[in-house]
Design a protein around this motif. Structure first.
Motif, short mmCIF file in Angstrom:
data_model
loop_
_atom_site.label_atom_id
_atom_site.label_comp_id
_atom_site.label_asym_id
_atom_site.label_seq_id
_atom_site.Cartn_x
_atom_site.Cartn_y
_atom_site.Cartn_z
N THR A 1 83.35 -13.42 1.41
CA THR A 1 82.92 -14.75 1.83
C THR A 1 82.07 -14.72 3.09
O THR A 1 81.50 -15.76 3.48
CB THR A 1 84.14 -15.65 2.08
N ASP B 1 93.94 -16.71 9.28
CA ASP B 1 94.31 -17.96 8.60
C ASP B 1 93.23 -19.02 8.67
O ASP B 1 93.27 -20.00 7.92
CB ASP B 1 95.60 -18.52 9.21
N THR B 2 92.27 -18.86 9.58
CA THR B 2 91.23 -19.87 9.73
C THR B 2 89.84 -19.24 9.61
O THR B 2 89.67 -18.05 9.94
CB THR B 2 91.33 -20.56 11.11
N PRO B 3 88.85 -19.98 9.13
CA PRO B 3 88.90 -21.37 8.67
C PRO B 3 89.50 -21.52 7.28
O PRO B 3 89.61 -22.62 6.75
CB PRO B 3 87.43 -21.79 8.67
N TYR B 4 89.92 -20.40 6.68
CA TYR B 4 90.64 -20.35 5.41
C TYR B 4 91.34 -19.00 5.38
O TYR B 4 90.93 -18.05 6.08
CB TYR B 4 89.65 -20.47 4.22
N VAL C 1 88.30 -12.53 0.31
CA VAL C 1 89.47 -13.23 -0.24
C VAL C 1 89.77 -12.58 -1.59
O VAL C 1 89.22 -12.99 -2.62
CB VAL C 1 89.20 -14.74 -0.39
N ARG D 1 90.68 -14.53 -4.86
CA ARG D 1 89.66 -15.40 -5.44
C ARG D 1 88.50 -14.55 -5.98
O ARG D 1 87.36 -14.64 -5.55
CB ARG D 1 89.14 -16.40 -4.39
N LEU E 1 87.17 -24.59 -0.67
CA LEU E 1 88.56 -25.00 -0.42
C LEU E 1 89.14 -25.84 -1.55
O LEU E 1 90.34 -26.14 -1.53
CB LEU E 1 88.63 -25.78 0.90
N LEU F 1 81.89 -24.26 2.28
CA LEU F 1 83.31 -24.19 2.59
C LEU F 1 84.09 -25.32 1.92
O LEU F 1 85.20 -25.09 1.40
CB LEU F 1 83.52 -24.22 4.11
N GLU F 2 83.54 -26.52 1.93
CA GLU F 2 84.25 -27.65 1.32
C GLU F 2 84.51 -27.39 -0.17
O GLU F 2 85.62 -27.63 -0.67
CB GLU F 2 83.45 -28.93 1.50
N HIS G 1 91.97 -15.36 4.80
CA HIS G 1 91.10 -14.28 4.36
C HIS G 1 91.44 -13.01 5.12
O HIS G 1 92.17 -13.04 6.12
CB HIS G 1 89.63 -14.64 4.58
#
Length: 283
Positions: free
Chosen positions: A34, A7-10, A26, A29, A52, A48-49, A12
């Motif tokens: 990634t 679940d972190t940092p997104y 992912v 997507r 997201l 990352l920004e 996947h």
């Protein structure tokens, strides 16, 4: 070795080898890889920004280019069946893929097939499958394209991996030919002169006769793109000030489906198989 959801940092999926190398992916997507860690180093650049924010295009990972590489005039693909709207690099990088672990336990498989969405842009029935394997010191990528249509299917295929750099001034490249196509001017140019402009931004297509090596002395890292025909054209791209370079294998240049230059075509019920490999070593 197992495929595990994180679940972190997104959100996947992660696949790790016994040696500690790993892939992050992912599938929803665009089947986007990634992350790739090899020999303790994270090789893949990911903003990352930006990632997201689904409203923004991705900068990072390993986008998949299909059924074209690059763009088309007026974003239109002319075919005997008619004219079809098809945007930059095709649709594969924008659609959800199916993800499974490989039966041999060495990596993952990603699959994309035609749908109502794809048929509006590309009137062919297909099955696209990527098998990504973590082998000692390398990432092997085997791609198969199955034509499930009743007519010959033209296509191009490419990968658009973003690799971390220590900076944009010290990297060196080996195996590049003397001349290149500068995508920024769409004119032939001297490769050495263009590569000296990494920190200004480059977008080049080259036709090497062998493998291409990236050397990052500050990171103590060498990365070899090992090519095999017909997956043997290379695009190099930077976007300053991002500390990264894209080292991309393509089957054909921009507009190949129009010009016929290295255009691939598969007969009904036939499969085209492509192979490439990225190998990591010290420098």
């Amino acid at each position: 070795m197992a495929l595990v959801h994180r679940d972190t940092p997104y959100p996947h999926w992660e696949f790790a080898s016994d040696s500690g190398d790993l892939l992050r992916v992912v599938p929803e997507r665009g089947g986007l890889v990634t992350g790739w860690r090899c020999k303790g180093k994270e090789l893949i650049y990911l903003d990352l920004e930006r990632f997201l924010d689904p409203a923004q295009s991705v900068r990072g990972g390993i986008p998949i280019l299909f059924p074209i590489c690059g763009g088309l005039p007026d974003n239109t693909l002319p075919l005997p069946q008619g004219n079809f709207p098809l945007g930059q690099h095709g649709f594969a990088r924008q659609l959800p893929w199916q993800l499974t672990a490989l039966e041999d336990g060495q990596g993952i498989a990603l699959e994309l097939k035609d749908s109502e969405t794809t048929l509006t842009s590309y009137p062919f029935s297909f099955l696209l499958r990527l098998e990504l394997r973590l082998v000692p010191g390398a990432l092997e990528i085997d791609t198969s394209v199955l034509n499930r249509s009743q007519e010959a299917m033209p296509f191009s295929f490419g990968l658009h991996p973003y690799f971390n750099l220590s900076n944009l001034k010290s990297p060196r490249f080996e195996g590049l030919p003397e001349r290149c196509l500068n995508h920024l001017s769409m004119a032939e140019a001297d490769t050495t002169e263009q590569m000296a402009r990494l920190d200004d931004g480059i977008d080049l297509l080259v036709r090497p006769t062998g493998d291409v090596r990236l050397l990052d002395p500050e990171a103590g890292l060498a990365l070899d793109l090992q090519l095999s025909a017909p997956f043997n054209l290379v695009v190099l791209w930077t976007e300053p000030p991002r500390p990264m370079v894209c080292l991309e294998p393509w089957t054909g240049p921009r507009q190949a489906l129009i010009s016929g230059d290295d255009k691939l075509e598969i007969a009904p019920s036939e499969t085209c198989r492509l192979h490439t490999r990225y190998a990591v070593s010290a420098c």
